[in-house]
Motif scaffolding. Structure first.
Motif, PDB file in Angstrom:
ATOM      1  N   ALA A   1       1.096 -12.463   2.225  1.00 30.27           N
ATOM      2  CA  ALA A   1       2.162 -11.456   2.248  1.00 30.27           C
ATOM      3  C   ALA A   1       2.077 -10.605   0.994  1.00 30.27           C
ATOM      4  CB  ALA A   1       3.526 -12.137   2.323  1.00 30.27           C
ATOM      5  N   TRP A   2       2.502  -9.366   1.121  1.00 32.45           N
ATOM      6  CA  TRP A   2       2.488  -8.455  -0.011  1.00 32.45           C
ATOM      7  C   TRP A   2       3.609  -7.447   0.139  1.00 32.45           C
ATOM      8  CZ3 TRP A   2      -1.251  -8.879   3.699  1.00 32.45           C
ATOM      9  CH2 TRP A   2      -1.400  -7.825   4.571  1.00 32.45           C
ATOM     10  N   HIS A   3       3.983  -6.854  -0.974  1.00 33.36           N
ATOM     11  CA  HIS A   3       5.038  -5.846  -0.992  1.00 33.36           C
ATOM     12  C   HIS A   3       4.514  -4.568  -0.357  1.00 33.36           C
ATOM     13  CE1 HIS A   3       8.015  -3.002  -2.502  1.00 33.36           C
ATOM     14  NE2 HIS A   3       8.795  -4.057  -2.709  1.00 33.36           N
ATOM     15  N   GLU A   4       5.357  -3.860   0.364  1.00 33.47           N
ATOM     16  CA  GLU A   4       4.896  -2.668   1.074  1.00 33.47           C
ATOM     17  C   GLU A   4       4.355  -1.589   0.137  1.00 33.47           C
ATOM     18  OE1 GLU A   4       8.049   0.380   2.520  1.00 33.47           O
ATOM     19  OE2 GLU A   4       9.036  -1.570   2.614  1.00 33.47           O
ATOM     20  N   ARG A   5       4.784  -1.575  -1.117  1.00 32.05           N
ATOM     21  CA  ARG A   5       4.268  -0.546  -2.029  1.00 32.05           C
ATOM     22  C   ARG A   5       2.789  -0.754  -2.348  1.00 32.05           C
ATOM     23  NH1 ARG A   5       7.604  -3.080  -6.307  1.00 32.05           N
ATOM     24  NH2 ARG A   5       6.158  -4.357  -7.497  1.00 32.05           N
ATOM     25  N   THR A   6       2.279  -1.977  -2.136  1.00 29.34           N
ATOM     26  CA  THR A   6       0.854  -2.227  -2.379  1.00 29.34           C
ATOM     27  C   THR A   6       0.029  -2.177  -1.095  1.00 29.34           C
ATOM     28  OG1 THR A   6       1.049  -4.625  -2.155  1.00 29.34           O
ATOM     29  CG2 THR A   6       1.380  -3.692  -4.367  1.00 29.34           C
ATOM     30  N   HIS A   7       0.679  -1.887   0.026  1.00 30.17           N
ATOM     31  CA  HIS A   7      -0.009  -1.903   1.317  1.00 30.17           C
ATOM     32  C   HIS A   7      -1.191  -0.936   1.353  1.00 30.17           C
ATOM     33  CE1 HIS A   7      -0.546  -2.772   5.514  1.00 30.17           C
ATOM     34  NE2 HIS A   7      -0.557  -1.482   5.778  1.00 30.17           N
TER      35      HIS A   7
END
Length: 66
Positions: free
Chosen positions: A32-38
């Motif tokens: 999982a990752w934060h959407e700002r790093t997508h």
């Protein structure tokens, strides 16, 4: 943790591999990752490396997103 990953860590850290005292019932791994790093190219590259490494570690071919 997959045996291959544990062995790789063991080459650099003081860890000990032991067999499970019970039958392995399987497991799922999630990334999982934060959407700002997508859309960040460096983060996307890191995710690909993690996915490729873990797929090679346990033979999984699950449809992990990148």
């Amino acid at each position: 943790m997959p045996r291959r990953v544990a062995r790789a860590l063991g080459a650099h850290l003081p860890v000990r591999l032991v067999e499970l005292p019970v039958e392995d019932l399987g497991h799922e791994m999630w990334l999982a990752w934060h959407e700002r790093t997508h859309t960040d190219p460096a983060a996307a590259c890191l995710r690909r490396v993690i996915i490729e490494t873990l797929r090679g570690a346990d033979g999984a071919s699950s449809g992990a997103a990148t």
